[in-house]
Design a protein around this motif. Sequence first.
Motif, PDB file in Angstrom:
ATOM      1  N   GLY A 217       0.808  -1.209   0.000  1.00 43.25           N
ATOM      2  CA  GLY A 217       0.000   0.000   0.000  1.00 43.25           C
ATOM      3  C   GLY A 217       0.837   1.253   0.000  1.00 43.25           C
ATOM      4  N   GLU A 218       0.130   2.365   0.082  1.00 42.45           N
ATOM      5  CA  GLU A 218       0.755   3.676  -0.070  1.00 42.45           C
ATOM      6  C   GLU A 218       0.700   4.428   1.251  1.00 42.45           C
ATOM      7  N   HIS A 219       1.710   5.241   1.484  1.00 43.96           N
ATOM      8  CA  HIS A 219       1.708   6.108   2.661  1.00 43.96           C
ATOM      9  C   HIS A 219       1.611   7.557   2.196  1.00 43.96           C
ATOM     10  N   GLN A 220       0.700   8.308   2.767  1.00 40.22           N
ATOM     11  CA  GLN A 220       0.529   9.728   2.426  1.00 40.22           C
ATOM     12  C   GLN A 220       0.811  10.574   3.655  1.00 40.22           C
ATOM     13  N   PRO A 221       2.035  11.043   3.816  1.00 42.80           N
ATOM     14  CA  PRO A 221       2.257  11.923   4.969  1.00 42.80           C
ATOM     15  C   PRO A 221       1.712  13.320   4.656  1.00 42.80           C
ATOM     16  N   VAL A 222       0.862  13.835   5.505  1.00 41.61           N
ATOM     17  CA  VAL A 222       0.419  15.214   5.337  1.00 41.61           C
ATOM     18  C   VAL A 222       1.133  16.007   6.425  1.00 41.61           C
ATOM     19  N   VAL A 223       2.063  16.795   6.037  1.00 37.44           N
ATOM     20  CA  VAL A 223       2.912  17.459   7.024  1.00 37.44           C
ATOM     21  C   VAL A 223       2.086  18.484   7.788  1.00 37.44           C
ATOM     22  N   THR A 224       2.155  18.371   9.080  1.00 36.53           N
ATOM     23  CA  THR A 224       1.362  19.282   9.892  1.00 36.53           C
ATOM     24  C   THR A 224       2.270  20.126  10.746  1.00 36.53           C
ATOM     25  N   GLY A 225       1.977  21.408  10.776  1.00 37.14           N
ATOM     26  CA  GLY A 225       2.742  22.306  11.623  1.00 37.14           C
ATOM     27  C   GLY A 225       2.048  22.449  12.952  1.00 37.14           C
ATOM     28  N   SER A 226       0.978  23.229  12.969  1.00 31.70           N
ATOM     29  CA  SER A 226       0.282  23.487  14.226  1.00 31.70           C
ATOM     30  C   SER A 226      -0.750  22.400  14.495  1.00 31.70           C
ATOM     31  N   GLY A 227      -1.238  22.356  15.699  1.00 35.49           N
ATOM     32  CA  GLY A 227      -2.279  21.403  16.065  1.00 35.49           C
ATOM     33  C   GLY A 227      -3.526  21.607  15.226  1.00 35.49           C
ATOM     34  N   ARG A 228      -3.803  22.874  14.874  1.00 39.02           N
ATOM     35  CA  ARG A 228      -4.994  23.173  14.089  1.00 39.02           C
ATOM     36  C   ARG A 228      -4.919  22.509  12.712  1.00 39.02           C
ATOM     37  N   ASP A 229      -3.728  22.538  12.112  1.00 42.77           N
ATOM     38  CA  ASP A 229      -3.542  21.886  10.822  1.00 42.77           C
ATOM     39  C   ASP A 229      -3.815  20.400  10.904  1.00 42.77           C
ATOM     40  N   ALA A 230      -3.313  19.786  11.956  1.00 41.63           N
ATOM     41  CA  ALA A 230      -3.475  18.337  12.114  1.00 41.63           C
ATOM     42  C   ALA A 230      -4.956  17.983  12.164  1.00 41.63           C
ATOM     43  N   VAL A 231      -5.723  18.789  12.864  1.00 41.88           N
ATOM     44  CA  VAL A 231      -7.150  18.510  12.980  1.00 41.88           C
ATOM     45  C   VAL A 231      -7.842  18.672  11.628  1.00 41.88           C
ATOM     46  N   LYS A 232      -7.363  19.633  10.843  1.00 44.36           N
ATOM     47  CA  LYS A 232      -7.973  19.861   9.537  1.00 44.36           C
ATOM     48  C   LYS A 232      -7.609  18.757   8.543  1.00 44.36           C
ATOM     49  N   LEU A 233      -6.353  18.318   8.600  1.00 42.48           N
ATOM     50  CA  LEU A 233      -5.874  17.368   7.593  1.00 42.48           C
ATOM     51  C   LEU A 233      -6.193  15.914   7.958  1.00 42.48           C
ATOM     52  N   LEU A 234      -6.349  15.638   9.227  1.00 47.10           N
ATOM     53  CA  LEU A 234      -6.694  14.281   9.679  1.00 47.10           C
ATOM     54  C   LEU A 234      -7.899  14.407  10.617  1.00 47.10           C
ATOM     55  N   PRO A 235      -9.037  14.857  10.077  1.00 50.84           N
ATOM     56  CA  PRO A 235     -10.127  15.244  10.989  1.00 50.84           C
ATOM     57  C   PRO A 235     -10.748  14.082  11.759  1.00 50.84           C
ATOM     58  N   TRP A 236     -10.935  12.948  11.099  1.00 51.66           N
ATOM     59  CA  TRP A 236     -11.716  11.898  11.754  1.00 51.66           C
ATOM     60  C   TRP A 236     -10.939  11.153  12.816  1.00 51.66           C
ATOM     61  N   VAL A 237      -9.677  10.925  12.539  1.00 52.63           N
ATOM     62  CA  VAL A 237      -8.896  10.224  13.561  1.00 52.63           C
ATOM     63  C   VAL A 237      -8.790  11.105  14.821  1.00 52.63           C
ATOM     64  N   HIS A 238      -8.762  12.436  14.623  1.00 52.57           N
ATOM     65  CA  HIS A 238      -8.722  13.306  15.802  1.00 52.57           C
ATOM     66  C   HIS A 238     -10.047  13.312  16.554  1.00 52.57           C
ATOM     67  N   THR A 239     -11.133  13.238  15.806  1.00 51.15           N
ATOM     68  CA  THR A 239     -12.450  13.176  16.454  1.00 51.15           C
ATOM     69  C   THR A 239     -12.570  11.904  17.292  1.00 51.15           C
ATOM     70  N   VAL A 240     -12.164  10.787  16.699  1.00 54.52           N
ATOM     71  CA  VAL A 240     -12.264   9.507  17.419  1.00 54.52           C
ATOM     72  C   VAL A 240     -11.380   9.522  18.667  1.00 54.52           C
ATOM     73  N   ILE A 241     -10.167  10.043  18.521  1.00 60.81           N
ATOM     74  CA  ILE A 241      -9.256  10.104  19.678  1.00 60.81           C
ATOM     75  C   ILE A 241      -9.870  10.977  20.781  1.00 60.81           C
ATOM     76  N   ALA A 242     -10.424  12.131  20.387  1.00 57.55           N
ATOM     77  CA  ALA A 242     -11.013  13.027  21.393  1.00 57.55           C
ATOM     78  C   ALA A 242     -12.168  12.337  22.112  1.00 57.55           C
ATOM     79  N   ASN A 243     -12.990  11.599  21.355  1.00 54.42           N
ATOM     80  CA  ASN A 243     -14.131  10.916  21.976  1.00 54.42           C
ATOM     81  C   ASN A 243     -13.699   9.831  22.947  1.00 54.42           C
ATOM     82  N   VAL A 244     -12.783   9.003  22.517  1.00 56.99           N
ATOM     83  CA  VAL A 244     -12.393   7.891  23.384  1.00 56.99           C
ATOM     84  C   VAL A 244     -11.663   8.417  24.618  1.00 56.99           C
TER      85      VAL A 244
END
Length: 301
Positions: A217-244
Amino acid sequence: MQQKPMSLLEFQRKFSTEKACQGHLFRLRWPQGYKCPRCQHDQAYFHRTRQLYQCKACGYQASLTAGTIFHKTRTPITKWFWMIFLMGRQKSGVSMLSLQRMLEIRSYKTVWVMGHKIRKAMADRDAYYQLGGLIEMDDTYFGSSKPGKRGRGAGGKAAVVVAVEIEDRKPRFATMRHVGSLSATEIHSTFTGHLQQDWVVRTDGWPSYGIFDSAQGEHQPVVTGSGRDAVKLLPWVHTVIANVKGNIRGVYHGVSSKHLSRYLAEFSYRFNRRFWESQMFDRMLTACLATNTIGYSELRE
Ligand SMILES: [Zn+2]
Protein backbone atom coordinates in the motif's frame (compact mmCIF):
# COMPACT_ATOMS: atom_id res chain seq x y z
CA MET A 1 -34.08 0.92 7.23
CA GLN A 2 -32.74 1.21 10.72
CA GLN A 3 -35.02 -0.33 13.31
CA LYS A 4 -35.32 1.36 16.63
CA PRO A 5 -33.36 -0.19 19.49
CA MET A 6 -35.44 -1.72 22.26
CA SER A 7 -36.67 0.63 24.96
CA LEU A 8 -35.82 -0.12 28.58
CA LEU A 9 -39.42 -1.10 29.31
CA GLU A 10 -39.56 -3.39 26.32
CA PHE A 11 -36.31 -5.00 27.43
CA GLN A 12 -37.62 -5.44 30.97
CA ARG A 13 -40.79 -7.14 29.71
CA LYS A 14 -38.92 -9.43 27.35
CA PHE A 15 -36.15 -10.59 29.67
CA SER A 16 -37.70 -10.57 33.12
CA THR A 17 -36.95 -14.20 34.03
CA GLU A 18 -34.02 -16.62 33.87
CA LYS A 19 -36.12 -18.86 31.64
CA ALA A 20 -36.78 -16.09 29.14
CA CYS A 21 -33.07 -15.23 29.00
CA GLN A 22 -32.03 -18.85 28.58
CA GLY A 23 -34.60 -19.31 25.84
CA HIS A 24 -33.14 -16.33 24.03
CA LEU A 25 -29.58 -17.65 24.37
CA PHE A 26 -30.76 -21.01 23.07
CA ARG A 27 -32.25 -19.40 19.96
CA LEU A 28 -29.05 -17.45 19.31
CA ARG A 29 -26.84 -20.48 19.76
CA TRP A 30 -29.04 -22.96 17.90
CA PRO A 31 -31.24 -20.89 15.55
CA GLN A 32 -32.41 -24.00 13.63
CA GLY A 33 -33.13 -25.92 16.84
CA TYR A 34 -30.79 -28.04 18.94
CA LYS A 35 -27.92 -29.69 17.14
CA CYS A 36 -25.46 -32.08 18.76
CA PRO A 37 -22.00 -30.46 18.65
CA ARG A 38 -20.46 -33.91 18.06
CA CYS A 39 -22.70 -35.69 15.54
CA GLN A 40 -25.11 -32.94 14.40
CA HIS A 41 -28.13 -35.02 15.42
CA ASP A 42 -31.12 -32.81 16.22
CA GLN A 43 -32.83 -34.78 19.01
CA ALA A 44 -31.75 -34.52 22.65
CA TYR A 45 -32.95 -35.23 26.20
CA PHE A 46 -32.81 -32.28 28.56
CA HIS A 47 -31.53 -32.97 32.09
CA ARG A 48 -33.19 -30.27 34.12
CA THR A 49 -31.12 -30.61 37.29
CA ARG A 50 -27.79 -30.50 35.49
CA GLN A 51 -28.97 -28.17 32.73
CA LEU A 52 -27.54 -30.48 30.08
CA TYR A 53 -28.67 -31.62 26.66
CA GLN A 54 -27.91 -35.27 25.94
CA CYS A 55 -27.86 -36.35 22.31
CA LYS A 56 -30.36 -39.15 21.55
CA ALA A 57 -28.03 -40.59 18.92
CA CYS A 58 -24.53 -40.49 20.39
CA GLY A 59 -25.14 -39.61 24.04
CA TYR A 60 -22.93 -36.52 23.96
CA GLN A 61 -23.80 -34.01 26.68
CA ALA A 62 -23.75 -30.30 25.90
CA SER A 63 -24.70 -27.32 27.96
CA LEU A 64 -26.03 -24.03 26.69
CA THR A 65 -23.40 -21.99 28.47
CA ALA A 66 -20.27 -24.18 28.71
CA GLY A 67 -17.25 -22.30 27.42
CA THR A 68 -19.12 -18.99 27.38
CA ILE A 69 -18.98 -16.04 29.76
CA PHE A 70 -22.17 -17.30 31.45
CA HIS A 71 -20.69 -20.64 32.47
CA LYS A 72 -21.09 -21.41 36.20
CA THR A 73 -21.88 -17.80 36.95
CA ARG A 74 -23.52 -17.11 40.31
CA THR A 75 -25.01 -13.90 38.98
CA PRO A 76 -28.49 -14.33 37.49
CA ILE A 77 -28.57 -14.27 33.67
CA THR A 78 -31.16 -11.48 33.90
CA LYS A 79 -28.47 -9.22 35.40
CA TRP A 80 -25.94 -10.25 32.76
CA PHE A 81 -28.51 -9.39 30.11
CA TRP A 82 -29.11 -5.95 31.60
CA MET A 83 -25.42 -5.29 31.84
CA ILE A 84 -24.75 -6.27 28.20
CA PHE A 85 -27.75 -4.24 27.09
CA LEU A 86 -26.63 -1.12 28.95
CA MET A 87 -22.99 -1.43 27.90
CA GLY A 88 -24.03 -1.72 24.26
CA ARG A 89 -26.52 1.06 24.44
CA GLN A 90 -24.53 3.80 26.14
CA LYS A 91 -22.32 5.29 23.43
CA SER A 92 -20.02 6.92 25.93
CA GLY A 93 -19.67 3.80 28.06
CA VAL A 94 -21.14 3.19 31.48
CA SER A 95 -19.31 3.07 34.77
CA MET A 96 -19.09 -0.21 36.64
CA LEU A 97 -20.03 1.53 39.87
CA SER A 98 -23.32 2.76 38.44
CA LEU A 99 -24.04 -0.70 37.00
CA GLN A 100 -23.33 -2.23 40.38
CA ARG A 101 -25.93 0.06 41.96
CA MET A 102 -28.49 -0.21 39.18
CA LEU A 103 -28.32 -4.00 39.04
CA GLU A 104 -27.96 -4.54 42.79
CA ILE A 105 -24.80 -6.59 42.47
CA ARG A 106 -23.28 -7.04 45.90
CA SER A 107 -19.58 -6.72 45.25
CA TYR A 108 -17.70 -4.33 43.02
CA LYS A 109 -15.26 -7.09 42.13
CA THR A 110 -18.10 -9.17 40.64
CA VAL A 111 -19.32 -6.36 38.42
CA TRP A 112 -15.75 -5.45 37.46
CA VAL A 113 -14.98 -9.01 36.33
CA MET A 114 -18.30 -9.20 34.45
CA GLY A 115 -17.44 -5.97 32.67
CA HIS A 116 -14.06 -7.29 31.54
CA LYS A 117 -15.56 -10.57 30.37
CA ILE A 118 -18.05 -8.68 28.23
CA ARG A 119 -15.30 -6.37 26.95
CA LYS A 120 -13.15 -9.36 26.02
CA ALA A 121 -16.02 -10.80 23.98
CA MET A 122 -16.35 -7.44 22.21
CA ALA A 123 -12.59 -7.30 21.63
CA ASP A 124 -12.44 -10.83 20.19
CA ARG A 125 -15.26 -10.04 17.79
CA ASP A 126 -13.92 -6.64 16.80
CA ALA A 127 -10.52 -8.13 16.00
CA TYR A 128 -12.06 -9.56 12.80
CA TYR A 129 -12.53 -6.12 11.29
CA GLN A 130 -10.02 -5.11 8.67
CA LEU A 131 -9.77 -1.54 7.50
CA GLY A 132 -9.17 -0.79 3.82
CA GLY A 133 -8.88 2.01 1.31
CA LEU A 134 -8.13 5.44 2.72
CA ILE A 135 -7.12 5.28 6.37
CA GLU A 136 -6.33 8.16 8.69
CA MET A 137 -3.87 7.11 11.36
CA ASP A 138 -2.44 8.90 14.35
CA ASP A 139 -1.10 8.16 17.80
CA THR A 140 -1.91 9.38 21.24
CA TYR A 141 -0.99 8.66 24.82
CA PHE A 142 -3.16 7.52 27.69
CA GLY A 143 -2.24 7.84 31.32
CA SER A 144 -1.24 10.43 33.85
CA SER A 145 -0.17 13.58 32.07
CA LYS A 146 3.47 14.43 32.17
CA PRO A 147 4.82 17.25 30.08
CA GLY A 148 6.41 16.13 26.83
CA LYS A 149 6.37 17.01 23.19
CA ARG A 150 3.05 15.68 21.84
CA GLY A 151 3.46 12.92 24.35
CA ARG A 152 5.71 10.96 22.02
CA GLY A 153 8.34 9.36 24.11
CA ALA A 154 6.75 10.60 27.33
CA GLY A 155 7.56 8.14 30.08
CA GLY A 156 5.03 6.10 32.01
CA LYS A 157 2.18 6.50 29.55
CA ALA A 158 0.53 4.00 27.22
CA ALA A 159 0.95 4.67 23.51
CA VAL A 160 -2.08 4.00 21.35
CA VAL A 161 -2.28 4.13 17.56
CA VAL A 162 -5.73 4.84 16.12
CA ALA A 163 -6.78 4.11 12.54
CA VAL A 164 -10.03 5.23 10.93
CA GLU A 165 -11.25 4.08 7.52
CA ILE A 166 -12.65 6.96 5.45
CA GLU A 167 -15.20 6.66 2.68
CA ASP A 168 -16.76 9.68 0.97
CA ARG A 169 -15.11 11.93 3.58
CA LYS A 170 -16.95 10.07 6.36
CA PRO A 171 -15.57 7.61 8.88
CA ARG A 172 -16.60 3.97 8.55
CA PHE A 173 -14.65 1.70 10.84
CA ALA A 174 -12.04 2.40 13.49
CA THR A 175 -9.48 0.36 15.34
CA MET A 176 -7.26 1.34 18.24
CA ARG A 177 -4.19 -0.54 19.34
CA HIS A 178 -2.10 -0.20 22.45
CA VAL A 179 1.51 -0.42 21.26
CA GLY A 180 4.72 -0.91 23.20
CA SER A 181 6.40 1.89 21.29
CA LEU A 182 5.91 4.14 18.28
CA SER A 183 8.68 2.48 16.32
CA ALA A 184 8.06 1.60 12.69
CA THR A 185 8.35 -2.15 13.23
CA GLU A 186 6.02 -2.13 16.25
CA ILE A 187 3.33 -0.10 14.46
CA HIS A 188 3.64 -2.20 11.32
CA SER A 189 3.44 -5.58 13.05
CA THR A 190 0.49 -4.40 15.15
CA PHE A 191 -1.52 -3.21 12.18
CA THR A 192 -0.80 -5.45 9.21
CA GLY A 193 -3.36 -8.03 10.27
CA HIS A 194 -5.97 -5.29 10.60
CA LEU A 195 -5.49 -3.68 7.19
CA GLN A 196 -6.55 -4.88 3.77
CA GLN A 197 -3.85 -4.60 1.13
CA ASP A 198 -3.84 -1.60 -1.21
CA TRP A 199 -4.25 0.72 1.73
CA VAL A 200 -3.62 4.45 1.58
CA VAL A 201 -2.46 5.39 5.05
CA ARG A 202 -2.60 9.13 5.76
CA THR A 203 -0.59 10.36 8.75
CA ASP A 204 1.39 13.29 10.00
CA GLY A 205 5.14 13.48 9.49
CA TRP A 206 6.21 11.05 12.25
CA PRO A 207 8.88 8.97 10.46
CA SER A 208 7.69 5.55 11.71
CA TYR A 209 4.58 5.75 9.55
CA GLY A 210 6.78 5.64 6.43
CA ILE A 211 6.74 1.85 6.92
CA PHE A 212 3.30 1.79 5.29
CA ASP A 213 4.84 2.86 2.01
CA SER A 214 5.38 -0.64 0.70
CA ALA A 215 4.31 -3.24 -1.83
CA GLN A 216 1.02 -3.61 0.08
CA GLY A 217 0.00 0.00 0.00
CA GLU A 218 0.76 3.68 -0.07
CA HIS A 219 1.71 6.11 2.66
CA GLN A 220 0.53 9.73 2.43
CA PRO A 221 2.26 11.92 4.97
CA VAL A 222 0.42 15.21 5.34
CA VAL A 223 2.91 17.46 7.02
CA THR A 224 1.36 19.28 9.89
CA GLY A 225 2.74 22.31 11.62
CA SER A 226 0.28 23.49 14.23
CA GLY A 227 -2.28 21.40 16.06
CA ARG A 228 -4.99 23.17 14.09
CA ASP A 229 -3.54 21.89 10.82
CA ALA A 230 -3.47 18.34 12.11
CA VAL A 231 -7.15 18.51 12.98
CA LYS A 232 -7.97 19.86 9.54
CA LEU A 233 -5.87 17.37 7.59
CA LEU A 234 -6.69 14.28 9.68
CA PRO A 235 -10.13 15.24 10.99
CA TRP A 236 -11.72 11.90 11.75
CA VAL A 237 -8.90 10.22 13.56
CA HIS A 238 -8.72 13.31 15.80
CA THR A 239 -12.45 13.18 16.45
CA VAL A 240 -12.26 9.51 17.42
CA ILE A 241 -9.26 10.10 19.68
CA ALA A 242 -11.01 13.03 21.39
CA ASN A 243 -14.13 10.92 21.98
CA VAL A 244 -12.39 7.89 23.38
CA LYS A 245 -10.20 10.03 25.62
CA GLY A 246 -13.23 11.92 26.88
CA ASN A 247 -15.02 8.66 27.68
CA ILE A 248 -12.11 7.03 29.41
CA ARG A 249 -11.54 10.14 31.49
CA GLY A 250 -15.19 10.79 32.25
CA VAL A 251 -16.73 7.38 32.71
CA TYR A 252 -13.82 5.21 33.67
CA HIS A 253 -11.73 7.87 35.45
CA GLY A 254 -8.62 6.69 33.67
CA VAL A 255 -7.80 3.02 33.31
CA SER A 256 -4.64 1.13 33.99
CA SER A 257 -2.56 0.38 30.92
CA LYS A 258 -2.95 -3.34 31.67
CA HIS A 259 -6.65 -3.19 30.80
CA LEU A 260 -6.50 -0.35 28.29
CA SER A 261 -6.77 -2.59 25.20
CA ARG A 262 -10.09 -4.00 26.38
CA TYR A 263 -11.56 -0.54 27.04
CA LEU A 264 -10.40 0.60 23.61
CA ALA A 265 -12.03 -2.46 22.05
CA GLU A 266 -15.29 -1.73 23.85
CA PHE A 267 -15.29 1.75 22.36
CA SER A 268 -14.41 0.67 18.82
CA TYR A 269 -16.90 -2.23 18.96
CA ARG A 270 -19.74 0.23 19.56
CA PHE A 271 -18.34 2.74 17.07
CA ASN A 272 -18.07 0.13 14.30
CA ARG A 273 -21.66 -0.98 14.84
CA ARG A 274 -23.21 2.44 15.35
CA PHE A 275 -25.48 2.01 12.30
CA TRP A 276 -26.92 -1.27 13.62
CA GLU A 277 -28.02 -0.11 17.04
CA SER A 278 -31.15 -2.23 17.05
CA GLN A 279 -29.03 -5.36 16.60
CA MET A 280 -26.39 -4.37 19.13
CA PHE A 281 -27.71 -6.45 22.01
CA ASP A 282 -28.07 -9.71 20.05
CA ARG A 283 -24.71 -9.17 18.39
CA MET A 284 -23.07 -8.70 21.78
CA LEU A 285 -24.79 -11.81 23.16
CA THR A 286 -23.57 -13.81 20.17
CA ALA A 287 -20.05 -12.53 20.85
CA CYS A 288 -20.42 -13.52 24.52
CA LEU A 289 -21.49 -17.04 23.50
CA ALA A 290 -18.60 -17.41 21.08
CA THR A 291 -15.69 -16.12 23.12
CA ASN A 292 -13.30 -17.97 25.37
CA THR A 293 -13.83 -16.30 28.64
CA ILE A 294 -11.28 -14.74 30.95
CA GLY A 295 -11.12 -15.24 34.71
CA TYR A 296 -10.33 -13.00 37.66
CA SER A 297 -6.90 -14.53 38.11
CA GLU A 298 -5.92 -13.71 34.51
CA LEU A 299 -7.28 -10.19 34.88
CA ARG A 300 -5.16 -9.59 37.96
CA GLU A 301 -1.89 -10.68 36.35
ZN1 LIG B 1 -24.68 -36.64 19.03
